[in-house]
Design an enzyme around this catalytic site. Structure first.
Site, PDB file in Angstrom:
ATOM      1  N   GLN A 101       0.709  -1.373   0.053  1.00 17.97           N
ATOM      2  CA  GLN A 101       0.079  -0.027  -0.159  1.00 17.97           C
ATOM      3  C   GLN A 101       0.709   1.322  -0.084  1.00 17.97           C
ATOM      4  OE1 GLN A 101      -2.800  -1.875   3.221  1.00 17.97           O
ATOM      5  NE2 GLN A 101      -3.974  -0.538   2.248  1.00 17.97           N
ATOM      6  N   ARG A 121       4.028  -0.017  12.984  1.00 16.49           N
ATOM      7  CA  ARG A 121       3.828  -1.442  12.424  1.00 16.49           C
ATOM      8  C   ARG A 121       3.785  -1.328  10.802  1.00 16.49           C
ATOM      9  NH1 ARG A 121      -1.610  -4.067  11.371  1.00 16.49           N
ATOM     10  NH2 ARG A 121      -1.146  -6.097  10.475  1.00 16.49           N
ATOM     11  N   HIS A 165       1.229  -9.261   4.687  1.00 16.55           N
ATOM     12  CA  HIS A 165       0.113  -8.317   4.506  1.00 16.55           C
ATOM     13  C   HIS A 165      -0.496  -8.511   3.151  1.00 16.55           C
ATOM     14  CE1 HIS A 165      -2.111  -4.848   6.491  1.00 16.55           C
ATOM     15  NE2 HIS A 165      -2.538  -4.827   5.335  1.00 16.55           N
ATOM     16  N   ASN A 213      -1.695 -10.980   8.471  1.00 20.05           N
ATOM     17  CA  ASN A 213      -2.502  -9.905   8.473  1.00 20.05           C
ATOM     18  C   ASN A 213      -4.058 -10.288   7.863  1.00 20.05           C
ATOM     19  OD1 ASN A 213      -3.185  -6.979   9.226  1.00 20.05           O
ATOM     20  ND2 ASN A 213      -3.993  -7.264   6.857  1.00 20.05           N
ATOM     21  N   GLU A 214      -4.941 -10.448   8.959  1.00 18.01           N
ATOM     22  CA  GLU A 214      -6.448 -10.590   8.408  1.00 18.01           C
ATOM     23  C   GLU A 214      -6.859 -11.647   7.689  1.00 18.01           C
ATOM     24  OE1 GLU A 214      -8.115  -6.882   7.006  1.00 18.01           O
ATOM     25  OE2 GLU A 214      -7.892  -5.891   8.894  1.00 18.01           O
ATOM     26  N   ASN A 253      -7.759  -5.855  14.641  1.00 18.38           N
ATOM     27  CA  ASN A 253      -7.875  -4.970  13.672  1.00 18.38           C
ATOM     28  C   ASN A 253      -9.475  -4.651  13.818  1.00 18.38           C
ATOM     29  OD1 ASN A 253      -5.372  -4.836  12.772  1.00 18.38           O
ATOM     30  ND2 ASN A 253      -5.819  -5.425  10.331  1.00 18.38           N
ATOM     31  N   TYR A 283     -12.635  -1.926  12.871  1.00 15.48           N
ATOM     32  CA  TYR A 283     -13.217  -0.615  12.461  1.00 15.48           C
ATOM     33  C   TYR A 283     -14.615  -0.209  12.562  1.00 15.48           C
ATOM     34  CZ  TYR A 283      -8.870  -0.549   9.651  1.00 15.48           C
ATOM     35  OH  TYR A 283      -7.649  -0.365   9.276  1.00 15.48           O
ATOM     36  N   GLU A 309      -4.787  -2.104  14.465  1.00 17.85           N
ATOM     37  CA  GLU A 309      -5.481  -1.177  13.282  1.00 17.85           C
ATOM     38  C   GLU A 309      -6.757  -0.583  13.691  1.00 17.85           C
ATOM     39  OE1 GLU A 309      -6.059  -2.432   9.215  1.00 17.85           O
ATOM     40  OE2 GLU A 309      -4.170  -3.552   9.293  1.00 17.85           O
ATOM     41  N   TRP A 349      -6.287  -0.969  -1.910  1.00 12.76           N
ATOM     42  CA  TRP A 349      -6.607  -1.947  -2.640  1.00 12.76           C
ATOM     43  C   TRP A 349      -7.737  -1.820  -3.781  1.00 12.76           C
ATOM     44  CZ3 TRP A 349      -2.901  -4.787  -0.934  1.00 12.76           C
ATOM     45  CH2 TRP A 349      -2.505  -4.740   0.458  1.00 12.76           C
TER      46      TRP A 349
HETATM   47  C1  NOJ Z   1      -7.432  -3.614   7.108  1.00 15.16           C
HETATM   48  C2  NOJ Z   1      -6.170  -3.870   6.029  1.00 15.16           C
HETATM   49  O1  NOJ Z   1      -5.384  -4.535   6.960  1.00 15.16           O
HETATM   50  C3  NOJ Z   1      -5.461  -2.455   5.517  1.00 15.16           C
HETATM   51  O2  NOJ Z   1      -4.690  -2.986   4.698  1.00 15.16           O
HETATM   52  C4  NOJ Z   1      -6.670  -1.810   4.808  1.00 15.16           C
HETATM   53  O3  NOJ Z   1      -6.368  -0.605   4.173  1.00 15.16           O
HETATM   54  C5  NOJ Z   1      -7.538  -1.470   5.998  1.00 15.16           C
HETATM   55  N1  NOJ Z   1      -8.144  -2.411   6.805  1.00 15.16           N
HETATM   56  C6  NOJ Z   1      -8.657  -0.325   5.556  1.00 15.16           C
HETATM   57  O4  NOJ Z   1      -9.460  -1.010   4.844  1.00 15.16           O
END
Ligand code: NOJ
Length: 504
Positions: free
Chosen positions: A47, A104, A150, A196-197, A337, A339, A408, A464
């Site tokens: 990214q 990170r 990632h 990651n995720e 993580n 949101y 995150e 992304w």
């Molecule tokens: C989680 C991801 O790890 C990250 O790469 C992404 O940009 C953010 N969420 C926001 O969508």
């Protein structure tokens, strides 16, 4: 009144339409945090780095995916993005100025092993880049936290055996890559994350196809089985690497390792429906416990998943269960993580599709009474719902009993196409302030252990499949000139951590 603040005003005016989820409202209270609580910001290699084929780097699945025709990423790619690769000194100096204590970031696997495999050559220029990054961080007194994966698997591994779809091959290649990183950087890095995720890698990469490698029913891939195979590979590769770290590196390097799991919190779509109350619970198990039960509790997938998915869900052999049991206690923290929060609704009239991944549960931001879960950011799914965050912190703590590191959290802002709104980012400041209040409440009122916080993201970057639309950064990036400008939220976080921790 600016466009952004009028949006906020509208959002808060409609507050009376919400059912308060926790009794807290949308006013930031600046509640205290422990003196030992750490904070920083996060990024991911693909990214932010750019330099997509510089100095011997091999292509990853994202380099391929962003150059497909027709484009599946809004016409955007990250060949250059923030050019962090060439501007790392400037970026780290800015972090220091903004008072960040930890960074990170992730390593691009194909930058250090261009073809990715266990017998493939190492790219010394790639190792040198990350070495310099780490040394510069340490010179600024900023602690590195390194994510090994990632989302950017080397394209060569995907071409050779389908990457995650071949558990044994992937696992062996990932072990070698991890060993290389521990040996090269482990003397200086003491905080490691394997993946990651995994949920996103499995579902978005191999079911709905919105992220690389983009597998989906329209492409004719096996969406019935692939996502669960991918998840299985990640869990076993994680456990192997945790064991390798513990056996071969930890005594000398004295670091910590874990995985990062994402997940929304879920409220029932209809709070008076038993089925929806159950759906909200089941959704958390299909989303989070899918990975967290094997990794942190050393046991099989949740029973509700076995029941619903049957043979679609791979089985752990006795030897693999033994590995999970042996390594679950070696994870030092729960990497979280988070949101936003959604409503979960159990569908009963329509049968699930053959590749159903939710037990026929639908997600939405609006409940049966038409109430929204919270004010929307510039991404419709990402709404301000700090009460859900507090509940999820409690759910994780009750189930896994590990100190939680928020790896995150953040949001893009409505109206941020206007650079003034983007920089005077009041929507984000409220979001961050409220989510930090939720952490404080979880710690002091609920007894949850939360040890640190990373804002997503250090700077605006390649989001992304959404390309350069949404801006999650604390630092604004002009993608024409690549000029960096700290947003007001960056100063807000610097001050809020000074203040909140003073009070504690
Ligand atoms: C989680 C991801 O790890 C990250 O790469 C992404 O940009 C953010 N969420 C926001 O969508």
């Amino acid at each position: 009144m600016s466009e952004e603040s009028s949006m906020w005003a509208q959002a808060t005016q409609t507050k009376s339409a919400f059912t308060p989820l926790t009794g807290s409202d949308l006013t930031v209270e600046n509640l205290p945090l422990p003196a030992s609580f750490t904070w920083g910001a996060a990024t991911a290699a693909y990214q932010v780095e750019g330099a997509s084929n510089a100095a011997g780097k091999g292509p990853s699945i994202w380099d391929t995916y962003t150059h497909l025709t027709p484009s599946r990423t809004n016409g955007a790619n990250a060949d250059v993005t923030c050019d962090h690769y060439h501007r790392v000194e400037e970026d780290l100096a800015l972090m220091k100025q903004l008072g960040m204590e930890t960074y990170r970031f992730s390593i691009s696997w194909s930058r250090v092993i261009p073809l990715g495999g266990r017998d493939d050559p190492v790219n010394e220029a790639g190792i040198a880049f990350y070495s310099r990054l780490i040394d510069t961080l340490l010179a600024h007194g900023i602690k590195p936290s390194v994510t090994l994966y990632h989302w950017d698997v080397p394209q060569a591994l995907y071409d050779r055996y389908g990457a995650f779809l071949n558990t044994n091959e992937f696992r062996a290649d990932f072990e070698r890559y991890a060993r290389l990183c521990f040996a090269s950087f482990g003397g200086r890095v003491t905080s490691w994350v394997t993946f990651n995720e995994p949920y996103i890698i499995s579902i978005f990469g191999h079911l709905n196809g919105s992220l690389a490698p983009g597998h989906c029913a329209e492409m004719g891939t096996d969406t019935v089985h692939e996502p669960w195979r991918v998840g299985h590979t990640i869990i076993l590769s994680h456990a192997s690497v945790v064991q390798i770290y513990a056996n071969e590196f930890q005594t000398k390097q004295k670091g910590e390792i874990s995985i990062v799991l994402n997940g929304h919190f879920y409220e029932p779509w209809d709070a008076s429906s038993e089925a929806d109350i159950e759906a909200a619970r089941v959704r958390l198990e299909f989303y989070i416990a899918w990975f967290a039960d094997p990794v942190y509790l050393g046991r099989d997938y949740p029973a509700v998943m076995r029941e619903h998915l049957g043979n679609r869900l791979p089985r752990f052999t006795e030897q693999e269960l033994e590995l999970l049991r042996a390594t679950c206690g070696m994870n030092a923290f729960y990497g979280m993580n988070h949101y936003s929060t959604k409503f979960a609704r159990q569908l009963t009239t329509t049968p699930p599709p053959a590749d159903d991944w939710t037990r026929n549960i639908e997600e939405s931001s609006v409940n049966s009474a038409g109430q929204q879960i919270g004010p929307a950011s510039s991404m419709p799914w990402l709404r301000i719902a700090p009460g859900g965050f507090r509940k999820l912190l409690n759910w994780i703590w009750d189930r896994y009993r590990l100190p939680i590191l928020v790896t995150e959290n953040g949001c893009p802002c409505p109206g941020e196409e206007d650079v003034d709104v983007a920089i005077d980012d009041r929507f984000r400041q409220r979001y961050l302030g409220l989510y930090l209040d939720s952490i404080s409440r979880a710690i002091y009122e609920d007894g949850v252990s939360v040890i640190g916080y990373y804002a997503w993201s250090l700077m605006d970057n390649f989001e992304w499949s959404s390309g350069y639309g949404p801006r999650y950064g604390l630092v604004h990036v002009d993608f024409e000139t690549l000029k960096r400008t700290p947003k007001n939220s960056a100063y807000y976080l610097k001050e809020t951590f000074q203040e909140r921790r003073k009070q504690a």
